[in-house]
Scaffold this active site. Structure first.
Site, PDB file in Angstrom:
ATOM      1  N   CYS A 162      -2.217  -2.934   5.621  1.00 15.75           N
ATOM      2  CA  CYS A 162      -3.448  -3.603   5.165  1.00 15.75           C
ATOM      3  C   CYS A 162      -3.459  -5.060   5.643  1.00 15.75           C
ATOM      4  O   CYS A 162      -3.585  -5.309   6.826  1.00 15.75           O
ATOM      5  CB  CYS A 162      -3.556  -3.489   3.650  1.00 15.75           C
ATOM      6  SG  CYS A 162      -5.232  -3.776   3.051  1.00 15.75           S
ATOM      7  N   HIS A 168      -2.560   2.436   2.498  1.00 10.65           N
ATOM      8  CA  HIS A 168      -1.366   1.998   1.778  1.00 10.65           C
ATOM      9  C   HIS A 168      -0.400   3.146   1.514  1.00 10.65           C
ATOM     10  O   HIS A 168      -0.491   3.796   0.471  1.00 10.65           O
ATOM     11  CB  HIS A 168      -1.780   1.400   0.422  1.00 10.65           C
ATOM     12  CG  HIS A 168      -2.426   0.060   0.523  1.00 10.65           C
ATOM     13  ND1 HIS A 168      -1.719  -1.110   0.426  1.00 10.65           N
ATOM     14  CD2 HIS A 168      -3.713  -0.294   0.717  1.00 10.65           C
ATOM     15  CE1 HIS A 168      -2.552  -2.137   0.548  1.00 10.65           C
ATOM     16  NE2 HIS A 168      -3.771  -1.667   0.729  1.00 10.65           N
ATOM     17  N   GLU A 188       2.569   2.952   0.486  1.00  7.22           N
ATOM     18  CA  GLU A 188       3.374   2.673  -0.711  1.00  7.22           C
ATOM     19  C   GLU A 188       2.643   3.065  -1.990  1.00  7.22           C
ATOM     20  O   GLU A 188       3.239   3.111  -3.059  1.00  7.22           O
ATOM     21  CB  GLU A 188       3.787   1.189  -0.737  1.00  7.22           C
ATOM     22  CG  GLU A 188       2.746   0.206  -1.271  1.00  7.22           C
ATOM     23  CD  GLU A 188       1.640  -0.149  -0.273  1.00  7.22           C
ATOM     24  OE1 GLU A 188       1.501   0.554   0.745  1.00  7.22           O
ATOM     25  OE2 GLU A 188       0.902  -1.120  -0.542  1.00  7.22           O
TER      26      GLU A 188
END
Lengths: 87, 234
Positions: free
Chosen positions: B86, B194, B196
């Site tokens: 990002c 993302h 994560e």
């Protein structure tokens, strides 16, 4: 040393879609300003530089534009330089 | 393995990235402040999401001048893995570690939602655990994720198979639906989604786990090779 007043304008390249400009243009049309078109939103920066000569000031400002103030991948810039008279 | 997660003023996904690394790989993850000048101790570097320096001037533009980015460039040149997520992707393009740029979404919306990505290249250290053409679910959260690049750059990216992921349904107007790209050497990946945020069942997807696992395995194998060479010499 001379002092120059610098104005820098930055826009997205013509080939890059500007969604903000497009949205504002649509708003103008909605409000009855049908004559408005090709609206692009850019940035305006103002700074003062100290330099020995006009050409040196130009070189430095161009460098600033290329390296920091604009991203040449997607933006173009224009600037004006004006010597400030000492009072 | 030892991971560095870089923290700029305004980063806000750093803890999430460190959590994912520890949880998925069991490795050490250290949060490293942006004024660090040496990252040679680390095996991998993650540039997390957020709004570094308030996105002033352009997203990622000011972060590029922080001392740590010079160190990131040095380690990238050595072939270490660098993952930009990002805002981290935006920092990588502004730093010229990756080509192109990321602009305001064409719909002007901040999009925060689950997306389906298509795996375009599974020959990289980041994507080896995915199947080519596989659709994975990874969320996005950005207002400026529209990838742009000139035609020459795009042709090069395609020819070198450097597009790692594309969006199945384009959420931001990215050219050629591009969601993530690799550098020429293949050791730097930048992507807007993302990974994560997709590492636990309760996150509604675990598809991000395999990115961290791929990286972990790659580093382990690279280290084993170095070790084997070392012992052969002695």
């Amino acid at each position: 040393m001379k002092t120059y007043e610098v104005e820098v304008r930055i826009w997205l390249k013509p080939s890059v879609f500007d969604p903000q400009g497009h949205a504002v243009e649509q708003a103008l049309h909605t409000l009855g300003y049908a004559e408005a078109s090709d609206l692009r939103i850019g940035k305006y920066m103002h700074l003062t530089v100290q330099s020995a000569s006009l050409s040196e000031a130009q070189t430095r400002v161009e460098e600033m534009c290329e390296r920091v103030l604009s991203n040449p991948v997607m933006e173009t810039y224009a600037y004006t330089l004006k010597e400030v008279a000492l009072s | 393995m030892k991971w560095a997660v870089i923290v700029f003023p305004g980063s806000n996904c750093d803890e999430d990235a460190a959590f994912a690394i520890r949880e998925v790989t069991g490795d050490e993850a250290h949060l490293i402040w942006h004024d660090a000048r040496d990252l040679s101790d680390f095996d991998a570097i993650v540039l997390p999401g957020g709004f570094s320096y308030g996105d002033y001037l352009r997203s990622g533009a000011i972060a590029r001048f922080s001392p740590v980015v010079e160190a990131v460039k040095r380690e990238a040149q050595k072939g270490k893995l660098v993952l930009g997520i990002c805002n981290g992707f935006q920092v990588l393009t502004e730093s010229h570690l990756l080509p192109g740029a990321l602009l305001r979404n064409d719909n002007l919306q901040f999009r925060c939602e689950m997306t389906e990505l298509v795996v375009e290249n599974n020959q990289s250290p980041f994507t080896a655990d995915y199947a080519i053409g596989e659709r994975i679910r990874i969320p996005i959260a950005h207002g400026e994720g529209r990838f742009v690049a000139d035609d020459t750059t795009l042709a090069k990216l395609q020819a070198d198979r450097r597009v790692a992921f594309t969006y199945h349904a384009n959420p931001n107007g990215s050219v050629q639906n591009i969601a993530g790209i690799l550098n020429l050497q293949g050791n730097v990946l930048g992507l807007m989604p993302h990974p994560e945020r997709a590492v636990m069942e309760w996150m509604d997807s675990v598809d991000g786990r395999r990115m961290f696992l791929s990286m972990h395995r790659y580093m382990k194998e690279a280290r084993a090779l170095v070790g084997a060479n070392g012992s052969a010499n002695s």
